[in-house]
Structure formats: structure tokens, C-alpha cells
Design an enzyme around this catalytic site. Structure first.
Site: not given
Length: 387
Positions: A148, A176-178, A181
């Protein structure tokens, strides 16, 4: 069944009956898998002998660290050694009998095991394969390891975050990861809808860097239209005022926006200083932007006479956007617009349940329910027997 099971006599969860195989670690793919599980899918998490690395990230108490606890409830855990031919064979059997496969491995890693998107879709044309990479599947950047934070840095996101006279600052969570997803789950759901019409599966492909750049859409539009490089400036916005400005109150801080002239007039009336709206320095937005420092000084003095919650309530009556700045201990279910059932208990063997937010989506006839984390490999025999 998942945490989004239907209440007795209600409709079934929308993804009930769909099977998802997740080759995921850390956040991006597991977060997408969590969304699908919350919507009713049977999500089977394939873990190596040591387990998803997130089980132990920043945690030594047991196999259920905070990151794992956040994104893996109500999944079934199957432990397979993908370095072995038998592990690869079993993984492929599971994938070919699934509706969806999720992965966030480095480009080429699953292909070496015969588990790549093109390889599986060629044998199972109805399969929806969703994958996340850091910097895309091709090109020199694709071989880089990437979390991220690298995407935050290289997308321009960090350049906009923080105070103007200090170093750039990362967003305070793995944004960014969220977002990746959520984007992956959205793409998978769209592909499933299309499959229902055409019968064809699809490859849903995205990267952390694309997700991060795309998240800055408004900043890009300002950059293109105004011809000015957006810069970090802490709170506030460069072209309107007051907007996203943080101001101290008697007992804390609030953030508020009242940059439309009619909103600024209401703000002035609400705080008992209607004459401010007629002051030449503040009478319209361009003037307020030009005299931002003076405006902030006036508002700071005025708002310091109010308690945060009372001020927010008073401004809300005037249609003015404002919010009391809270830490997590001050956020409670059923208060401030937070759904009363948003938080769910997540259980794991050997520990008391923890309360975390569930799926933010509300669907008629479906309620949020407590969840449970799988032990490493807990469902291996059960799932393989089902084949």
C-alpha cells in the site's frame, strides 16, 4: 453461512450458493473475499503451511492478529503446500470447481503453479478470476514487490497529504489496499452479473497503483483544468473557503465547510456574527480565499466559545457541513448516524470476541451477525471431501 445470513423467514443472502477460492494474503484480496463472504458466498481461503502472513503481522498472541481478524471472518481455511505437486493438484481442483478465484500474488507466481487466470479460465470458461498486483502484470515495474505505502507514494497521494512546510505523510491507514479490495469485489460482482447473461466468465485485473491514481480523480481534474500542481496544505482546500478547515472549540476540534456564499451567510448567523458575511474580505468565495488567514483567525476566535457537539448540532440545523473530530473511542454504534448494528462480534478459538465493523452495505431482509475466524487448515479435510 456467513455473517450476513438472512434472519429467520427472510430472504437468502444474495451470493448464497457461490463458491470463492481465495489465494490471498494481507489485505487486498482478503478484503474482497470478506465482502463476498459477508454477502453470502462460501469463501475458501487457501493458506500455506505457515498460514496467511497477516495472522502474525504485529501480533504474537495467537494465530488471529488484528489484520487477519479484520478480513477473514466466516471463511473456510484449507492448508495446502503449493510447492508440492499434490498441493498444486488439489488447489487446481478447487479452483476449477469454483465460481470465483481471488489472488494478490506477484505476477507470474500462480502461473508457475498452473493456477494463473488464463490457465484456469481456458479449462473453466465460466470462472471469474479476480487478481490484484502492485504495479500491473507487464512492464519493468511489474516485477517489483509493492505494498500500500509504495502505491501511496508513487501515485501522487502522499504529495497531497500533510502540512505544506513538512514532509509528505501517508494516509493513516492502508487506504489503497482497502480501495483495491472494494474495487476487486465490485469488478467480480459485475463479471458475475454478465456471466448470468452470457454464460462467460472473466478476468478482473487491477493494480494498487491504478487504484491509487484513480482515487485522486478530483485532484487530477483540478490539475488539468486549472493548470496548477496540487500541493499538500494540511487542512483546507486551495480554491474554496472555509472548506475542510479544522478549528478548535472549547472542548475539542471540528471540521467544517461553508464555502458557498449562502452557506457562509448561514454560518455567520449561526455563530452570532452576521456582519462577517458583509465584510468585503469575506463577502464571496474569491475574497475569502484571498483572505484565508484572516478568515481563519476570526472563525477560531468565534468557535472557541462553543462545545464541539453543540456547535455541530447548531450548524446542522442551518444545513452547514461540520463534524466533531473524534478518536475511535468516541465512535459508537447507534450514535452520530452510525448504524446501531454496524459492529459485530468476531470469535476465535481461545480468546474473547472482539467487536469490529461489519459490511457497510444494508440490504433488505439481511442483518449483520457475529462472525468466526477459521483456525489454520481447519476445513481442509471437509472441503477436499466435498470435491
Amino acid at each position: 453461512m456467513t455473517t450476513q445470513q438472512a434472519a429467520s423467514g427472510a430472504i437468502d443472502p444474495p451470493l448464497q450458493g457461490l463458491r470463492v477460492i481465495e489465494f490471498g494474503q494481507y489485505i487486498a484480496a482478503p478484503a474482497a473475499g470478506q465482502t463476498l463472504a459477508d454477502l453470502g458466498a462460501d469463501v475458501i481461503k487457501i493458506e500455506p503451511p505457515g498460514g496467511d502472513a497477516s495472522r502474525r503481522v504485529g501480533w504474537t498472541g495467537d494465530d488471529y492478529g488484528p489484520m487477519f481478524s479484520a478480513y477473514n471472518r466466516d471463511k473456510r481455511s484449507v492448508m495446502l503446500d503449493l510447492r508440492s505437486s499434490e498441493g498444486q493438484r488439489q488447489a487446481k481442483r478447487l479452483a476449477l470447481n469454483a465460481d470465483v478465484v481471488l489472488s494478490n500474488s506477484r505476477p507470474g507466481a500462480l502461473e508457475k503453479l498452473g493456477l494463473g487466470a488464463e490457465q484456469l479460465i481456458s479449462e473453466a470458461p465460466r470462472l471469474v478470476y479476480g487478481r490484484v498486483s502492485a504495479f500491473g502484470q507487464t512492464g519493468s515495474a511489474s516485477i517489483r514487490a509493492g505494498f500500500d505505502i509504495a502505491a501511496q507514494a508513487e501515485s501522487g497521494m502522499m504529495s497531497l497529504n500533510g502540512e505544506g512546510d513538512r514532509d509528505p505523510v501517508r494516509v493513516g491507514f492502508t487506504v489503497v489496499d482497502i480501495l483495491a479490495g472494494q474495487s476487486l469485489a465490485t469488478g467480480v460482482l459485475a463479471a458475475l452479473v454478465r456471466r448470468g447473461v452470457t454464460g462467460r466468465g472473466a478476468l478482473v485485473d487491477l493494480s494498487l497503483i491504478d487504484v491509487a491514481v484513480s482515487a485522486l480523480g478530483n485532484a487530477w481534474a483540478e490539475y488539468r483544468q486549472l493548470g496548477l500542481m496540487p500541493i499538500r496544505r494540511g487542512n483546507g482546500q486551495p480554491t474554496v473557503a472555509p472548506a475542510a478547515d479544522v478549528l478548535k472549540t472549547r472542548d475539542g476540534m471540528v471540521v467544517l465547510s461553508a464555502y458557498m456564499d449562502e452557506h457562509f451567510i448561514r454560518l455567520c448567523k449561526a455563530i452570532g456574527q452576521p456582519e462577517l458575511a458583509k465584510d468585503a474580505r469575506f463577502s464571496n468565495n474569491p475574497a475569502r480565499v484571498s483572505h484565508r488567514a484572516e478568515l481563519m483567525d476570526v472563525l477560531k476566535k468565534a468557535l472557541s466559545q462553543f462545545d464541539s457537539e453543540a456547535l455541530v448540532a447548531m450548524l446542522a440545523e442551518g444545513g452547514i457541513v461540520a463534524g466533531a473530530i473524534k478518536d475511535m473511542s468516541q465512535v459508537h454504534a447507534g450514535q452520530g448516524g452510525v448504524s446501531k448494528d454496524l459492529f459485530i462480534d468476531v470469535h476465535a478459538a481461545g480468546r474473547d470476541p472482539i467487536s469490529v465493523p461489519g459490511l457497510a452495505i444494508n440490504l433488505d431482509g439481511i442483518r449483520r451477525q457475529p462472525g468466526r475466524l477459521p483456525a489454520l487448515g481447519e476445513h481442509t479435510e471437509q472441503v477436499l471431501a466435498e470435491l
